[in-house]
Design a protein around this motif. Structure first.
Motif, short mmCIF file in Angstrom:
data_model
loop_
_atom_site.label_atom_id
_atom_site.label_comp_id
_atom_site.label_asym_id
_atom_site.label_seq_id
_atom_site.Cartn_x
_atom_site.Cartn_y
_atom_site.Cartn_z
N ALA A 26 79.95 0.24 44.74
CA ALA A 26 80.83 0.82 43.72
C ALA A 26 81.12 2.29 44.02
O ALA A 26 82.25 2.77 43.85
N PHE A 27 80.12 3.02 44.51
CA PHE A 27 80.31 4.43 44.87
C PHE A 27 81.29 4.56 46.03
O PHE A 27 82.17 5.42 46.01
N VAL A 28 81.17 3.70 47.02
CA VAL A 28 82.08 3.74 48.17
C VAL A 28 83.50 3.44 47.73
O VAL A 28 84.46 4.12 48.15
N VAL A 29 83.68 2.45 46.87
CA VAL A 29 85.02 2.12 46.36
C VAL A 29 85.59 3.28 45.56
O VAL A 29 86.77 3.61 45.67
N LEU A 30 84.76 3.95 44.77
CA LEU A 30 85.21 5.10 43.98
C LEU A 30 85.67 6.23 44.89
O LEU A 30 86.74 6.82 44.67
N VAL A 31 84.90 6.56 45.91
CA VAL A 31 85.28 7.63 46.83
C VAL A 31 86.56 7.27 47.57
O VAL A 31 87.45 8.10 47.74
N LEU A 32 86.68 6.02 48.00
CA LEU A 32 87.90 5.58 48.68
C LEU A 32 89.11 5.68 47.76
O LEU A 32 90.17 6.16 48.17
N ALA A 33 88.96 5.26 46.52
CA ALA A 33 90.08 5.32 45.58
C ALA A 33 90.49 6.77 45.31
O ALA A 33 91.69 7.09 45.29
N LEU A 34 89.52 7.65 45.11
CA LEU A 34 89.85 9.05 44.87
C LEU A 34 90.54 9.68 46.08
O LEU A 34 91.47 10.48 45.95
N THR A 35 90.09 9.33 47.28
CA THR A 35 90.71 9.85 48.49
C THR A 35 92.14 9.36 48.62
O THR A 35 93.05 10.15 48.93
N LEU A 36 92.37 8.08 48.37
CA LEU A 36 93.73 7.55 48.47
C LEU A 36 94.66 8.18 47.44
O LEU A 36 95.81 8.47 47.74
N VAL A 37 94.17 8.39 46.25
CA VAL A 37 94.99 9.02 45.21
C VAL A 37 95.34 10.44 45.61
O VAL A 37 96.48 10.88 45.47
N LYS A 38 94.38 11.17 46.15
CA LYS A 38 94.63 12.56 46.55
C LYS A 38 95.61 12.62 47.71
O LYS A 38 96.51 13.46 47.71
N VAL A 39 95.46 11.77 48.70
CA VAL A 39 96.31 11.82 49.88
C VAL A 39 97.72 11.34 49.56
O VAL A 39 98.69 11.87 50.10
N THR A 40 97.86 10.36 48.71
CA THR A 40 99.20 9.82 48.43
C THR A 40 99.92 10.56 47.31
O THR A 40 101.06 10.22 47.02
N SER A 41 99.31 11.55 46.71
CA SER A 41 100.01 12.30 45.66
C SER A 41 101.13 13.13 46.30
O SER A 41 101.05 13.54 47.45
N SER A 42 102.17 13.40 45.53
CA SER A 42 103.35 14.07 46.08
C SER A 42 103.10 15.54 46.38
O SER A 42 103.79 16.12 47.21
N ASP A 43 102.14 16.18 45.75
CA ASP A 43 101.91 17.61 45.99
C ASP A 43 100.82 17.87 47.04
O ASP A 43 100.42 19.00 47.24
N PHE A 44 100.41 16.83 47.76
CA PHE A 44 99.39 17.01 48.80
C PHE A 44 100.02 17.65 50.03
O PHE A 44 101.07 17.24 50.49
N LYS A 45 99.38 18.72 50.54
CA LYS A 45 99.84 19.38 51.75
C LYS A 45 98.65 19.58 52.67
O LYS A 45 97.57 19.96 52.22
N PHE A 46 98.86 19.33 53.96
CA PHE A 46 97.80 19.59 54.91
C PHE A 46 97.58 21.09 55.01
O PHE A 46 98.54 21.88 54.93
N PRO A 47 96.35 21.54 55.19
CA PRO A 47 96.10 22.97 55.31
C PRO A 47 96.78 23.54 56.55
O PRO A 47 96.89 22.87 57.58
#
Length: 55
Positions: A26-47
């Motif tokens: 469950a922890f792995v799925v949670l981290v994966l979901a949070l990562t996908l949400v952060k990366v696919t959000s429209s305001d995400f920019k690579f440093p």
């Protein structure tokens, strides 16, 4: 050939291991979901490349 019945301690250990495994999954799925949400959000920019900024 028949197997001996499991001792009680093995049954308890299996239940505990199953609980830890499900919690870890469950922890792995949670981290994966949070990562996908952060990366696919429209305001995400690579440093920006910091090495280029220092020159």
């Amino acid at each position: 050939m028949s197997f001996k019945p499991q001792h009680e301690i093995h049954q308890r250990r299996f239940g505990r291991n199953l609980g830890v495994g499900l919690s870890l999954g469950a922890f792995v799925v949670l981290v994966l979901a949070l990562t996908l949400v952060k990366v696919t959000s429209s305001d995400f920019k690579f440093p920006q490349n910091q090495a280029a900024d220092q020159n």
